[in-house]
Motif scaffolding. Sequence first.
Motif, PDB file in Angstrom:
ATOM      1  N   PRO A  45       0.831  -1.199   0.000  1.00  0.00           N
ATOM      2  CA  PRO A  45       0.000   0.000   0.000  1.00  0.00           C
ATOM      3  C   PRO A  45       0.870   1.255   0.000  1.00  0.00           C
ATOM      4  N   ALA A  46       0.422   2.278  -0.670  1.00  0.00           N
ATOM      5  CA  ALA A  46       1.201   3.508  -0.769  1.00  0.00           C
ATOM      6  C   ALA A  46       1.503   4.095   0.601  1.00  0.00           C
ATOM      7  N   ALA A  47       0.624   3.831   1.575  1.00  0.00           N
ATOM      8  CA  ALA A  47       0.795   4.404   2.910  1.00  0.00           C
ATOM      9  C   ALA A  47       2.061   3.926   3.601  1.00  0.00           C
ATOM     10  N   CYS A  48       2.554   2.731   3.239  1.00  0.00           N
ATOM     11  CA  CYS A  48       3.733   2.214   3.915  1.00  0.00           C
ATOM     12  C   CYS A  48       4.849   1.801   2.967  1.00  0.00           C
ATOM     13  N   LYS A  56      17.578  -1.405   1.148  1.00  0.00           N
ATOM     14  CA  LYS A  56      18.408  -1.138  -0.022  1.00  0.00           C
ATOM     15  C   LYS A  56      18.490  -2.370  -0.926  1.00  0.00           C
ATOM     16  N   GLY A  57      18.259  -2.163  -2.213  1.00  0.00           N
ATOM     17  CA  GLY A  57      18.350  -3.247  -3.187  1.00  0.00           C
ATOM     18  C   GLY A  57      17.022  -3.873  -3.530  1.00  0.00           C
ATOM     19  N   LEU A  58      15.976  -3.588  -2.766  1.00  0.00           N
ATOM     20  CA  LEU A  58      14.652  -4.159  -3.025  1.00  0.00           C
ATOM     21  C   LEU A  58      13.786  -3.153  -3.768  1.00  0.00           C
ATOM     22  N   LYS A  59      13.147  -3.596  -4.857  1.00  0.00           N
ATOM     23  CA  LYS A  59      12.241  -2.741  -5.608  1.00  0.00           C
ATOM     24  C   LYS A  59      10.860  -2.816  -4.974  1.00  0.00           C
ATOM     25  N   VAL A  60      10.314  -1.658  -4.594  1.00  0.00           N
ATOM     26  CA  VAL A  60       9.010  -1.586  -3.932  1.00  0.00           C
ATOM     27  C   VAL A  60       8.090  -0.700  -4.763  1.00  0.00           C
ATOM     28  N   LEU A  61       6.913  -1.208  -5.079  1.00  0.00           N
ATOM     29  CA  LEU A  61       5.903  -0.453  -5.808  1.00  0.00           C
ATOM     30  C   LEU A  61       4.782  -0.046  -4.861  1.00  0.00           C
ATOM     31  N   ALA A  62       4.240   1.133  -5.083  1.00  0.00           N
ATOM     32  CA  ALA A  62       3.187   1.670  -4.216  1.00  0.00           C
ATOM     33  C   ALA A  62       1.841   1.611  -4.921  1.00  0.00           C
ATOM     34  N   ALA A  63       0.859   0.999  -4.255  1.00  0.00           N
ATOM     35  CA  ALA A  63      -0.485   0.875  -4.834  1.00  0.00           C
ATOM     36  C   ALA A  63      -1.526   1.388  -3.848  1.00  0.00           C
ATOM     37  N   ASN A  64      -2.544   2.041  -4.372  1.00  0.00           N
ATOM     38  CA  ASN A  64      -3.638   2.535  -3.533  1.00  0.00           C
ATOM     39  C   ASN A  64      -4.858   1.619  -3.555  1.00  0.00           C
ATOM     40  N   LEU A  66      -6.552  -2.418  -5.377  1.00  0.00           N
ATOM     41  CA  LEU A  66      -6.347  -3.618  -6.183  1.00  0.00           C
ATOM     42  C   LEU A  66      -6.505  -3.299  -7.673  1.00  0.00           C
ATOM     43  N   ALA A  67      -7.342  -2.339  -7.991  1.00  0.00           N
ATOM     44  CA  ALA A  67      -7.534  -1.954  -9.397  1.00  0.00           C
ATOM     45  C   ALA A  67      -6.221  -1.434  -9.986  1.00  0.00           C
ATOM     46  N   GLU A  68      -5.455  -0.692  -9.191  1.00  0.00           N
ATOM     47  CA  GLU A  68      -4.162  -0.187  -9.664  1.00  0.00           C
ATOM     48  C   GLU A  68      -3.185  -1.332  -9.893  1.00  0.00           C
ATOM     49  N   VAL A  69      -3.236  -2.345  -9.042  1.00  0.00           N
ATOM     50  CA  VAL A  69      -2.361  -3.503  -9.208  1.00  0.00           C
ATOM     51  C   VAL A  69      -2.696  -4.238 -10.507  1.00  0.00           C
ATOM     52  N   VAL A  70      -4.006  -4.429 -10.755  1.00  0.00           N
ATOM     53  CA  VAL A  70      -4.439  -5.102 -11.991  1.00  0.00           C
ATOM     54  C   VAL A  70      -3.987  -4.303 -13.210  1.00  0.00           C
ATOM     55  N   ALA A  71      -4.149  -2.986 -13.148  1.00  0.00           N
ATOM     56  CA  ALA A  71      -3.740  -2.141 -14.270  1.00  0.00           C
ATOM     57  C   ALA A  71      -2.236  -2.248 -14.516  1.00  0.00           C
ATOM     58  N   HIS A  72      -1.477  -2.376 -13.450  1.00  0.00           N
ATOM     59  CA  HIS A  72      -0.019  -2.520 -13.604  1.00  0.00           C
ATOM     60  C   HIS A  72       0.322  -3.859 -14.256  1.00  0.00           C
ATOM     61  N   LEU A  73      -0.320  -4.929 -13.794  1.00  0.00           N
ATOM     62  CA  LEU A  73      -0.002  -6.258 -14.315  1.00  0.00           C
ATOM     63  C   LEU A  73      -0.415  -6.425 -15.771  1.00  0.00           C
ATOM     64  N   THR A  74      -1.446  -5.703 -16.168  1.00  0.00           N
ATOM     65  CA  THR A  74      -1.881  -5.787 -17.564  1.00  0.00           C
ATOM     66  C   THR A  74      -1.143  -4.807 -18.464  1.00  0.00           C
ATOM     67  N   GLY A  75      -0.328  -3.954 -17.858  1.00  0.00           N
ATOM     68  CA  GLY A  75       0.437  -2.989 -18.639  1.00  0.00           C
ATOM     69  C   GLY A  75      -0.294  -1.714 -18.949  1.00  0.00           C
ATOM     70  N   ALA A  77      -1.325   0.764 -16.762  1.00  0.00           N
ATOM     71  CA  ALA A  77      -0.823   1.917 -15.988  1.00  0.00           C
ATOM     72  C   ALA A  77       0.176   1.414 -14.960  1.00  0.00           C
ATOM     73  N   PRO A  78       1.468   1.591 -15.212  1.00  0.00           N
ATOM     74  CA  PRO A  78       2.467   1.081 -14.265  1.00  0.00           C
ATOM     75  C   PRO A  78       2.396   1.764 -12.909  1.00  0.00           C
ATOM     76  N   LEU A  79       2.647   0.986 -11.894  1.00  0.00           N
ATOM     77  CA  LEU A  79       2.677   1.518 -10.534  1.00  0.00           C
ATOM     78  C   LEU A  79       3.969   2.308 -10.316  1.00  0.00           C
ATOM     79  N   PRO A  80       3.919   3.360  -9.497  1.00  0.00           N
ATOM     80  CA  PRO A  80       5.140   4.133  -9.220  1.00  0.00           C
ATOM     81  C   PRO A  80       6.068   3.361  -8.285  1.00  0.00           C
ATOM     82  N   VAL A  81       7.360   3.543  -8.504  1.00  0.00           N
ATOM     83  CA  VAL A  81       8.361   2.977  -7.596  1.00  0.00           C
ATOM     84  C   VAL A  81       8.438   3.864  -6.357  1.00  0.00           C
ATOM     85  N   ALA A  82       8.324   3.245  -5.197  1.00  0.00           N
ATOM     86  CA  ALA A  82       8.321   4.011  -3.952  1.00  0.00           C
ATOM     87  C   ALA A  82       9.708   4.570  -3.656  1.00  0.00           C
ATOM     88  N   GLU A  83       9.754   5.838  -3.279  1.00  0.00           N
ATOM     89  CA  GLU A  83      10.998   6.468  -2.837  1.00  0.00           C
ATOM     90  C   GLU A  83      11.145   6.250  -1.335  1.00  0.00           C
TER      91      GLU A  83
END
Length: 401
Positions: A45-48, A56-64, A66-75, A77-83
Amino acid sequence: GSLPISQYVFAGELSLTGALAQVGAPLAIAMAVYRARPDACLVLPAACARVAANVKGLKVLAANSLAEVVAHLTGAAPLPVAEPAPIMASAPSGLCLSDVRGQAVARRVLEIAAAGGHSLLMCGPPGAGKSMLAHRLPGLLPELTPEQALDVAALNNAVNAAALVSATPPFRSPHHSASMPALVGGGAHPRPGEISLAHHGVLFLDELPEFGRRVLESLREPLETGMVSIARAARTQTFPAAFQLIAAMNPCPCGWLGHARAYCRCTPQQVDNYRARLSGPLLDRIDLQIALPAADADWMDSPPGEPSDSVRARVEQCRRRQLSRQGSTNAALSVAGLDQYCVLDAEAKALLKQAMRRWNWSARVVHRVLRVAQTLADLAGCERIGRPHIAEAIQYRQPWG
């Protein structure tokens, strides 16, 4: 998505609106994923997600959602990489060692404890400054490394979802009425106790003999191994517990034994029973043990002590010396490390053997004395442990004066 579905790890309540309190231990999840599958992509979740991105070294994506996750997996709308959320710098506590007037020996021992990561027991009457000294120890310690800060935050995250990542070493001070589960961890679903929440920091136990005997004895293994295992019928959970124990106690039940201006009403049997609450094996595991005298009547006229900043500079220099030589603090040196790094000259070895015969020390006590002597040598900038270092280390195993 740009990765195969097998590369993704999904965690958290992704259907939430985003309250961090509803998301379980993001740092612990991220660290476990990275250790098991460093090439995986963690979706949180984007909150955490920003907290988890500190690994360090782990790629983490932030989602608000489940619809955003589905959109990312189908290509679609990619999810943003968490800073990563910034690690908080140490905040000054306002507690300075200069507040302690007098007690030169105790101040010296506190610096040694900070420099080598040693455990410490202070025995003295009420008002001698035991608690005051203990609360100023964190101000002498170096900041946590980013990896240590993540470990501490992950453990705190297990009991407080809003725990922050901080470079300040933790300081835990449970009351002597604390139960064993509260101190060492436990519960139907095991959670870390105070000794794990003090990982990479300080555990202060005031009025040490007032803690339950079983509670005190449960400290023996963590003091040796830096870990604690909680056994339950379904499973055994292991938590890190590499804490620095600082303990304080009175010399007798009433507290006034040996005081120049107060009368002790305890019988010798009562004093013996009180001190016997601390077992020999537990005392063997405490590196530094000193008796604090009562404060002088004219203590207010004493000049302020050396401030914490200048003491911390010496501590940091001593720590760097240890880490560059052996990769750990002197308190954490293994027996093999003692043989390799603790080099005694002939006079120091003779004095140590004399002390061993006089007090009939166990091998564990000898190893503790050697670790303290090595810290004294490091503070002095000496390559070898000399007779003065051994002599001073021996003095710091006299808790009853």
